[in-house]
Write a protein that holds these residues in place. Structure first.
Motif, PDB file in Angstrom:
ATOM      1  N   SER A  34     -40.620  14.016  30.418  1.00  0.00           N
ATOM      2  CA  SER A  34     -40.854  12.633  29.997  1.00  0.00           C
ATOM      3  C   SER A  34     -39.559  11.976  29.524  1.00  0.00           C
ATOM      4  N   LEU A  35     -38.742  12.724  28.777  1.00  0.00           N
ATOM      5  CA  LEU A  35     -37.434  12.209  28.347  1.00  0.00           C
ATOM      6  C   LEU A  35     -36.547  11.891  29.547  1.00  0.00           C
ATOM      7  N   ALA A  36     -36.526  12.816  30.526  1.00  0.00           N
ATOM      8  CA  ALA A  36     -35.722  12.604  31.725  1.00  0.00           C
ATOM      9  C   ALA A  36     -36.224  11.397  32.513  1.00  0.00           C
ATOM     10  N   THR A  41     -35.512   5.977  34.766  1.00  0.00           N
ATOM     11  CA  THR A  41     -35.915   4.606  35.082  1.00  0.00           C
ATOM     12  C   THR A  41     -35.099   3.577  34.299  1.00  0.00           C
ATOM     13  N   SER A  42     -34.532   3.984  33.143  1.00  0.00           N
ATOM     14  CA  SER A  42     -33.744   3.045  32.333  1.00  0.00           C
ATOM     15  C   SER A  42     -32.346   2.794  32.893  1.00  0.00           C
ATOM     16  N   THR A  43     -31.909   3.603  33.838  1.00  0.00           N
ATOM     17  CA  THR A  43     -30.584   3.383  34.424  1.00  0.00           C
ATOM     18  C   THR A  43     -30.573   2.238  35.431  1.00  0.00           C
ATOM     19  N   PHE A  71     -27.769   7.788  36.957  1.00  0.00           N
ATOM     20  CA  PHE A  71     -28.869   7.881  37.913  1.00  0.00           C
ATOM     21  C   PHE A  71     -28.936   9.287  38.514  1.00  0.00           C
ATOM     22  N   MET A  72     -27.771   9.810  38.930  1.00  0.00           N
ATOM     23  CA  MET A  72     -27.731  11.159  39.504  1.00  0.00           C
ATOM     24  C   MET A  72     -28.033  12.212  38.438  1.00  0.00           C
ATOM     25  N   LEU A  73     -27.573  11.978  37.213  1.00  0.00           N
ATOM     26  CA  LEU A  73     -27.822  12.931  36.126  1.00  0.00           C
ATOM     27  C   LEU A  73     -29.312  13.093  35.870  1.00  0.00           C
ATOM     28  N   PHE A  74     -30.006  11.986  35.633  1.00  0.00           N
ATOM     29  CA  PHE A  74     -31.434  12.069  35.298  1.00  0.00           C
ATOM     30  C   PHE A  74     -32.285  12.419  36.525  1.00  0.00           C
ATOM     31  N   GLY A  75     -31.855  11.978  37.718  1.00  0.00           N
ATOM     32  CA  GLY A  75     -32.595  12.324  38.926  1.00  0.00           C
ATOM     33  C   GLY A  75     -32.552  13.814  39.199  1.00  0.00           C
ATOM     34  N   CYS A  76     -31.358  14.403  39.067  1.00  0.00           N
ATOM     35  CA  CYS A  76     -31.223  15.851  39.263  1.00  0.00           C
ATOM     36  C   CYS A  76     -31.938  16.618  38.158  1.00  0.00           C
ATOM     37  N   LEU A  77     -31.885  16.095  36.930  1.00  0.00           N
ATOM     38  CA  LEU A  77     -32.586  16.751  35.816  1.00  0.00           C
ATOM     39  C   LEU A  77     -34.092  16.755  36.051  1.00  0.00           C
ATOM     40  N   ASP A  78     -34.624  15.646  36.559  1.00  0.00           N
ATOM     41  CA  ASP A  78     -36.045  15.590  36.932  1.00  0.00           C
ATOM     42  C   ASP A  78     -36.380  16.695  37.928  1.00  0.00           C
ATOM     43  N   SER A  79     -35.539  16.813  38.952  1.00  0.00           N
ATOM     44  CA  SER A  79     -35.764  17.795  40.012  1.00  0.00           C
ATOM     45  C   SER A  79     -35.758  19.214  39.465  1.00  0.00           C
ATOM     46  N   ALA A 239     -34.541   0.860  50.088  1.00  0.00           N
ATOM     47  CA  ALA A 239     -34.829   0.220  48.801  1.00  0.00           C
ATOM     48  C   ALA A 239     -36.312   0.333  48.447  1.00  0.00           C
ATOM     49  N   VAL A 240     -37.172   0.145  49.448  1.00  0.00           N
ATOM     50  CA  VAL A 240     -38.622   0.240  49.204  1.00  0.00           C
ATOM     51  C   VAL A 240     -39.002   1.652  48.770  1.00  0.00           C
ATOM     52  N   ALA A 241     -38.467   2.659  49.481  1.00  0.00           N
ATOM     53  CA  ALA A 241     -38.767   4.047  49.114  1.00  0.00           C
ATOM     54  C   ALA A 241     -38.175   4.392  47.753  1.00  0.00           C
ATOM     55  N   SER A 242     -37.001   3.819  47.445  1.00  0.00           N
ATOM     56  CA  SER A 242     -36.363   4.086  46.155  1.00  0.00           C
ATOM     57  C   SER A 242     -37.192   3.549  45.004  1.00  0.00           C
ATOM     58  N   VAL A 243     -37.887   2.435  45.216  1.00  0.00           N
ATOM     59  CA  VAL A 243     -38.743   1.869  44.168  1.00  0.00           C
ATOM     60  C   VAL A 243     -39.828   2.876  43.781  1.00  0.00           C
ATOM     61  N   VAL A 244     -40.336   3.614  44.776  1.00  0.00           N
ATOM     62  CA  VAL A 244     -41.421   4.555  44.506  1.00  0.00           C
ATOM     63  C   VAL A 244     -40.956   5.660  43.567  1.00  0.00           C
ATOM     64  N   TYR A 245     -39.793   6.265  43.867  1.00  0.00           N
ATOM     65  CA  TYR A 245     -39.401   7.407  43.037  1.00  0.00           C
ATOM     66  C   TYR A 245     -38.577   7.018  41.816  1.00  0.00           C
ATOM     67  N   THR A 246     -38.119   5.764  41.710  1.00  0.00           N
ATOM     68  CA  THR A 246     -37.413   5.342  40.494  1.00  0.00           C
ATOM     69  C   THR A 246     -38.311   4.567  39.535  1.00  0.00           C
ATOM     70  N   VAL A 247     -39.397   3.980  40.039  1.00  0.00           N
ATOM     71  CA  VAL A 247     -40.267   3.152  39.196  1.00  0.00           C
ATOM     72  C   VAL A 247     -41.685   3.718  39.133  1.00  0.00           C
ATOM     73  N   VAL A 248     -42.280   3.951  40.303  1.00  0.00           N
ATOM     74  CA  VAL A 248     -43.691   4.336  40.352  1.00  0.00           C
ATOM     75  C   VAL A 248     -43.914   5.753  39.823  1.00  0.00           C
ATOM     76  N   THR A 249     -43.102   6.716  40.280  1.00  0.00           N
ATOM     77  CA  THR A 249     -43.299   8.107  39.866  1.00  0.00           C
ATOM     78  C   THR A 249     -43.154   8.307  38.361  1.00  0.00           C
ATOM     79  N   PRO A 250     -42.069   7.807  37.703  1.00  0.00           N
ATOM     80  CA  PRO A 250     -42.000   7.959  36.242  1.00  0.00           C
ATOM     81  C   PRO A 250     -43.148   7.281  35.509  1.00  0.00           C
ATOM     82  N   MET A 251     -43.692   6.198  36.085  1.00  0.00           N
ATOM     83  CA  MET A 251     -44.812   5.511  35.448  1.00  0.00           C
ATOM     84  C   MET A 251     -46.104   6.310  35.582  1.00  0.00           C
ATOM     85  N   LEU A 252     -46.285   6.986  36.715  1.00  0.00           N
ATOM     86  CA  LEU A 252     -47.524   7.719  36.959  1.00  0.00           C
ATOM     87  C   LEU A 252     -47.563   9.076  36.270  1.00  0.00           C
TER      88      LEU A 252
END
Length: 276
Positions: A34-36, A41-43, A71-79, A239-252
């Motif tokens: 959740s922190l990641a 999403t805040s980046t 962006f790369m830091l938190f994205g990789c940390l999520d993974s 850009a459309v696909a990026s919205v899903v994993y940068t906005v939608v996934t952290p929200m869900l």
């Protein structure tokens, strides 16, 4: 959507930290995820909201590199945290008698610290790749944030070596975690199929359902963006696909884990009754 993401993930962290029943490895990793997600999403989203409100889409070169680095830091940390959570479920289901000994607090903290260190290394490697590019043929990025692949497309010099290094780093930070997740679930499924009762099988599968949903959503869209950018030049689709994993996934994430998890729902009820 940004406010829902922040409030939902903050609620998960608050519930896990305030309820002693949730002081276990699975929920420790969930609160770190959740922190990641909040950092991930805040980046990008606050800058995009400001751009929409001010009708100004300008970002400085230093600001662009800083955004890309976080962006790369938190994205990789999520993974990596998703991979650690898969390993946690593997130990819980395949080695239940030794689970509390293996997944002790010290080892869990070490796994999170290792994930953070690897994520820092990956983000700085991406920064080093972009810093080698001195000249750009255009100053307009066809995206809503500074994506490494988009910056490489704008470079005037030959970027074939940079592309190879970037996708090699992407493979290490993307495909290796996926391999770990797939191996863990292969062992989990093999172990569950040996359970004689259908109730036991359902209970074991239910503990993995939320995690699998997030994994499919995050990796499906994230890898789709980077693989498609390697074979096609369609910034709009990226850009459309990026919205899903940068906005939608952290929200869900908070909804999936809270609505499908009885322990989280009971902890929320106890927290609400204490507050009232």
């Amino acid at each position: 959507m940004y406010l829902v993401t922040m409030l939902g993930n903050l609620l998960i962290i608050l519930v896990v930290s305030s309820d002693s029943h949730l002081h276990s490895p699975m929920y420790f990793f969930l609160s770190n995820l959740s922190l990641a997600d909040m950092g991930f999403t805040s980046t990008t989203i606050p800058k995009m909201i400001v751009d929409i409100q001010t009708h100004s889409r300008v970002i400085s070169y230093v600001g662009c590199l800083t955004q890309m680095s976080f962006f790369m830091l938190f994205g990789c940390l999520d993974s990596l945290l998703l991979t650690v959570m898969a390993y946690d479920r593997f130990e819980a289901i395949c080695h239940p008698l030794h689970y509390s000994v293996i997944m002790n607090p010290r080892f869990c903290s070490l796994l999170v610290l290792m994930s953070l260190f690897i994520s820092l290394l990956v983000s700085q490697m991406h920064n080093a790749i972009v810093l080698q590019l001195n000249y750009f043929k255009d100053v307009e990025i066809s995206h809503f944030f500074c994506d490494p692949s988009q910056l490489l497309n704008l470079a005037c010099s030959d970027t074939s070596t940079n592309n190879v290094v970037m996708y090699l780093v992407g493979a290490i930070s993307g495909f290796l975690p996926i391999t770990g997740i797939l191996f863990s679930y292969y062992k989990i499924v093999s172990s569950i199929l040996r359970v004689p009762s259908s109730g036991g099988k359902y209970k074991a599968f239910s503990t993995c359902g939320s995690h699998l949903s997030i994994v499919c959503l995050f990796y499906g869209t994230g890898l789709g963006v980077y693989l498609s950018s390697a074979v096609s030049l369609s910034p709009k689709n990226d850009a459309v696909a990026s919205v899903v994993y940068t906005v939608v996934t952290p929200m869900l994430n908070p909804f999936i884990y809270s609505l499908r998890n009885r322990d989280i729902k009971r902890a929320m009820q106890r927290l609400l009754s204490k507050t009232i």
